[in-house]
Each structure stands twice: as C-alpha cells, then as structure tokens.
Design a protein around this motif. Structure first.
Motif, mmCIF file in Angstrom:
data_model
loop_
_atom_site.group_PDB
_atom_site.id
_atom_site.type_symbol
_atom_site.label_atom_id
_atom_site.label_comp_id
_atom_site.label_asym_id
_atom_site.label_seq_id
_atom_site.Cartn_x
_atom_site.Cartn_y
_atom_site.Cartn_z
ATOM 1 N N ASN A 168 -14.330 6.658 0.250
ATOM 2 C CA ASN A 168 -12.959 6.184 0.211
ATOM 3 C C ASN A 168 -11.962 7.300 0.402
ATOM 4 N N GLN A 169 -10.810 6.932 0.845
ATOM 5 C CA GLN A 169 -9.632 7.783 0.825
ATOM 6 C C GLN A 169 -8.504 6.918 0.294
ATOM 7 N N LEU A 170 -7.664 7.491 -0.524
ATOM 8 C CA LEU A 170 -6.558 6.754 -1.116
ATOM 9 C C LEU A 170 -5.284 7.095 -0.352
ATOM 10 N N ALA A 171 -4.508 6.069 0.041
ATOM 11 C CA ALA A 171 -3.305 6.303 0.839
ATOM 12 C C ALA A 171 -2.170 5.391 0.376
ATOM 13 N N MET A 172 -0.955 5.741 0.816
ATOM 14 C CA MET A 172 0.244 5.002 0.429
ATOM 15 C C MET A 172 1.191 4.913 1.615
ATOM 16 N N ARG A 173 1.881 3.783 1.715
ATOM 17 C CA ARG A 173 2.979 3.587 2.675
ATOM 18 C C ARG A 173 4.158 2.999 1.916
ATOM 19 N N PHE A 174 5.346 3.118 2.476
ATOM 20 C CA PHE A 174 6.515 2.518 1.841
ATOM 21 C C PHE A 174 7.028 1.353 2.677
ATOM 22 N N ALA A 175 7.936 0.597 2.088
ATOM 23 C CA ALA A 175 8.520 -0.568 2.752
ATOM 24 C C ALA A 175 10.022 -0.390 2.892
ATOM 25 N N GLY A 214 11.484 -4.897 2.743
ATOM 26 C CA GLY A 214 10.323 -5.702 2.419
ATOM 27 C C GLY A 214 9.186 -5.603 3.419
ATOM 28 N N ALA A 215 9.374 -4.848 4.508
ATOM 29 C CA ALA A 215 8.322 -4.695 5.526
ATOM 30 C C ALA A 215 7.686 -3.312 5.404
ATOM 31 N N ILE A 216 6.355 -3.285 5.303
ATOM 32 C CA ILE A 216 5.633 -2.023 5.192
ATOM 33 C C ILE A 216 5.743 -1.250 6.504
ATOM 34 N N ILE A 217 6.055 0.041 6.415
ATOM 35 C CA ILE A 217 6.195 0.908 7.588
ATOM 36 C C ILE A 217 4.854 1.583 7.857
ATOM 37 N N SER A 218 4.256 1.287 9.009
ATOM 38 C CA SER A 218 2.950 1.859 9.338
ATOM 39 C C SER A 218 3.004 2.711 10.606
ATOM 40 N N THR A 219 4.192 3.120 11.008
ATOM 41 C CA THR A 219 4.324 4.009 12.162
ATOM 42 C C THR A 219 4.229 5.458 11.701
ATOM 43 N N SER A 220 4.196 6.374 12.632
ATOM 44 C CA SER A 220 3.979 7.799 12.328
ATOM 45 C C SER A 220 5.261 8.491 11.876
ATOM 46 N N PHE A 245 6.396 -0.392 -1.706
ATOM 47 C CA PHE A 245 5.276 0.433 -1.267
ATOM 48 C C PHE A 245 4.002 -0.396 -1.211
ATOM 49 N N GLU A 246 2.970 0.186 -0.624
ATOM 50 C CA GLU A 246 1.611 -0.318 -0.739
ATOM 51 C C GLU A 246 0.680 0.863 -0.929
ATOM 52 N N ILE A 247 -0.391 0.646 -1.674
ATOM 53 C CA ILE A 247 -1.440 1.640 -1.877
ATOM 54 C C ILE A 247 -2.735 0.989 -1.425
ATOM 55 N N PHE A 248 -3.531 1.738 -0.651
ATOM 56 C CA PHE A 248 -4.744 1.143 -0.114
ATOM 57 C C PHE A 248 -5.844 2.187 0.017
ATOM 58 N N ALA A 249 -7.060 1.689 0.163
ATOM 59 C CA ALA A 249 -8.240 2.529 0.361
ATOM 60 C C ALA A 249 -9.116 1.854 1.412
ATOM 61 N N ALA A 250 -10.118 2.577 1.914
ATOM 62 C CA ALA A 250 -10.999 2.034 2.943
ATOM 63 C C ALA A 250 -11.868 0.903 2.411
ATOM 64 N N VAL A 251 -12.132 0.904 1.113
ATOM 65 C CA VAL A 251 -12.937 -0.133 0.470
ATOM 66 C C VAL A 251 -12.054 -0.832 -0.566
ATOM 67 N N ALA A 252 -12.206 -2.126 -0.718
ATOM 68 C CA ALA A 252 -11.328 -2.912 -1.584
ATOM 69 C C ALA A 252 -11.362 -2.452 -3.039
ATOM 70 N N PHE A 253 -10.215 -2.578 -3.702
ATOM 71 C CA PHE A 253 -10.107 -2.317 -5.130
ATOM 72 C C PHE A 253 -10.758 -3.471 -5.884
#
Length: 194
Positions: free
Chosen positions: A76-83, A86-92, A173-181
């Motif tokens: 796994n790797q733990l990562a975070m994005r912000f919104a 209300g829309a999560i930003i997944s661009t670079s 925000f959202e927090i995610f990993a390669a495998v489900a929590f």
C-alpha cells in the motif's frame, strides 16, 4: 455525557447566577485548541469528505487524525487529495516531500500528496495531518506525521509536507490507498484562531 454541573452556593458564598449555555460554549471554544467537526469510518477504497471545510466556519487550519486505519493487505501507499467546490482535484497540482528513516522522496508535480510512499503497510495507519487554506487566494498546504505498521515488526514512520498550485477555496479532502480500508476512523478538527 458532556455536561457542566454547578454546585449550589452555600451560606455566604456567591452563586454562578447568570451563566448561560452560550457563555459556557463561548468559554469552552475560547479555551480549547481544537473543535471537533466530523468523524468518518475508514471503510472502502477511499475516505472522502469533499464538503467539510468552509471559509465561513471560523477556522483557517484543520487537523485530520487517522486512528488505527487498516487495509486489507500489504503493498500500500497512503495518499491524499483536496476538493474545491465539493469536487476532488486529481490533476497535477500537488508537490510533496517525505522524509523517512532510510529514504527521502519528493515530487514537484503529482496528482496527489503521498503521505506514506511505501509498501508493506497492513498493520494500521496512525497519523495526523495539519491542513491550511480555505480562503480563496491562498495556496493549499499541509504537513503530516504518519506511521504505518507492516506484517511484521517492520514499520514506516515519516514526516512530510506538501503544497499546491491551487488558489481556490478548499472545501474538503479524500484519503486513499491502493487496497481498500477495512477498519479505523478519521476525525476532523478545526484549529481555533483565538
């Protein structure tokens, strides 16, 4: 239960007459560094709170705490994005750097902040993330301290920080990993400006 009980005044002692619920609430808020906002159960591939921050809520900094958050397997790797809105930003728009006991990682253009850019994390994450920027015109910034336990005594401990090219008001925000929590909680607090 959370309650405030005032003792009865004895003979010759003054009472707390005139102390209202609003007075008590104001006193607590003025003397407590963090105000609880929300609690989210960590289940599924992503923990998402896209509308939890507001420029009008009285906070400019937030603390996100991960408590015993588990994933279903290793690698796994733990990562975070912000919104924004209300829309999560997944661009670079993300840049980040993480320091670990045996390694240093960084990326100046990424689609996320990597909180723990490492594998073999299955025994749980315990972390706190300090996040600043809900006002338009400021760049979103975060710093974090994370630990993750592996399948043996091996653990990952890191400190990191990140910023973005974004200057819009951040709403969540959202927090995610390669495998489900599979278990654990994420709690969100506002840091008092007082």
């Amino acid at each position: 239960s959370n309650s405030l009980a005032l003792a009865s005044a004895s003979a010759g002692a003054s009472s707390a007459a005139g102390l209202s619920t609003a007075d008590v609430t104001t006193s607590i808020k003025s003397n407590t560094p963090y105000q609880f906002i929300a609690k989210i159960n960590a289940v599924g591939s992503t923990v998402s709170a896209p509308n939890v921050f507001s420029a009008s809520d009285g906070f400019s900094t937030y603390r996100i705490i991960m408590d015993s958050v588990l994933t279903g397997s290793n690698s796994n790797q733990l990562a975070m994005r912000f919104a924004v809105g209300g829309a999560i930003i997944s661009t670079s728009v993300y840049g980040w750097a993480v320091s670990r006991p045996v390694q240093y990682n960084q990326e100046t253009t990424d689609s996320r902040w990597k909180l723990i850019p490492s594998n073999d994390i299955s025994g749980g994450y315990n972390s706190f993330i300090d996040f600043t920027n809900t006002a338009s015109g400021l760049r979103a910034q975060a710093s974090w301290h994370c630990s993750g336990a592996g399948s043996t005594r091996y653990g990952v401990f890191c400190t990191g920080s990140g910023s973005t090219n974004n200057t819009d008001e951040v709403t969540g925000f959202e927090i995610f990993a390669a495998v489900a929590f599979t278990a654990g909680t994420i709690r969100i607090y506002g840091v008092n400006n007082a």
